[in-house]
Design an enzyme around this catalytic site. Sequence first.
Site, PDB file in Angstrom:
ATOM      1  N   HIS A 144       0.760  -1.302  -0.201  1.00 52.01           N
ATOM      2  CA  HIS A 144      -0.010  -0.070   0.129  1.00 52.01           C
ATOM      3  C   HIS A 144       0.849   1.291  -0.101  1.00 52.01           C
ATOM      4  O   HIS A 144       1.808   1.228   0.584  1.00 52.01           O
ATOM      5  CB  HIS A 144      -0.909   0.035   1.164  1.00 52.01           C
ATOM      6  CG  HIS A 144      -0.319  -0.278   2.468  1.00 52.01           C
ATOM      7  ND1 HIS A 144       0.180  -1.635   2.868  1.00 52.01           N
ATOM      8  CD2 HIS A 144       0.136   0.686   3.490  1.00 52.01           C
ATOM      9  CE1 HIS A 144       0.692  -1.380   4.055  1.00 52.01           C
ATOM     10  NE2 HIS A 144       0.789  -0.257   4.330  1.00 52.01           N
ATOM     11  N   LEU A 145       0.363   2.299  -0.647  1.00 54.98           N
ATOM     12  CA  LEU A 145       0.931   3.588  -0.837  1.00 54.98           C
ATOM     13  C   LEU A 145       0.654   4.431   0.023  1.00 54.98           C
ATOM     14  O   LEU A 145      -0.788   4.895   0.029  1.00 54.98           O
ATOM     15  CB  LEU A 145       0.881   4.187  -2.279  1.00 54.98           C
ATOM     16  CG  LEU A 145       1.698   5.223  -2.662  1.00 54.98           C
ATOM     17  CD1 LEU A 145       3.207   5.260  -2.487  1.00 54.98           C
ATOM     18  CD2 LEU A 145       1.013   5.671  -4.050  1.00 54.98           C
TER      19      LEU A 145
END
Length: 164
Positions: free
Chosen positions: A120-121
């Site tokens: 995830h960013l």
Amino acid sequence: MRYLTAPWRAAYVRKALSMENCIFCDALRSGDDRSAAVLYRGRRNFILLNRYPYTPGHLMIAPRRHLADLTKARPDEGAELFELLRLALRVLGAAYKPHGFNTGMNLGRSAGAGVAGHYHLHVIPRWTGDSNFMPLVGGTRVFIEDLDQTYERLRPLFDRHRKV
Ligand SMILES: [Zn+2]
């Protein structure tokens, strides 16, 4: 990437590590975007609020597929992730007028990932001096708004960009 100090995150990270379920897959499966803090659902990725934000508006972009290894992302997943990053920057910029952003990934537990199984960013709005102006009271960082307020502020802006 240099993050703000957030001592209470240690307990959250311990909890996340011990969970068998994936918080991203759980949020995606939820039929209730508000309670799952999901802001936007793309074709290949989705955007959700971080429940333990470093600053107001701290959100995360993750693939719909449960995938730990970024190198195994398909081209269309990678391309849309970047598209959603630009969307998130536009929305957060309009909503909060931050002075800057931190964005990045912690890949693997050794690199600090709370949930290592689903990449995830992070997108974190920053303000000049923000590590000073948010006071610490009793060891808890005091935020300007709670998660519901953040959701109410951001969801309509993301809805405007929703593809019909
Ligand atoms: Zn997952």
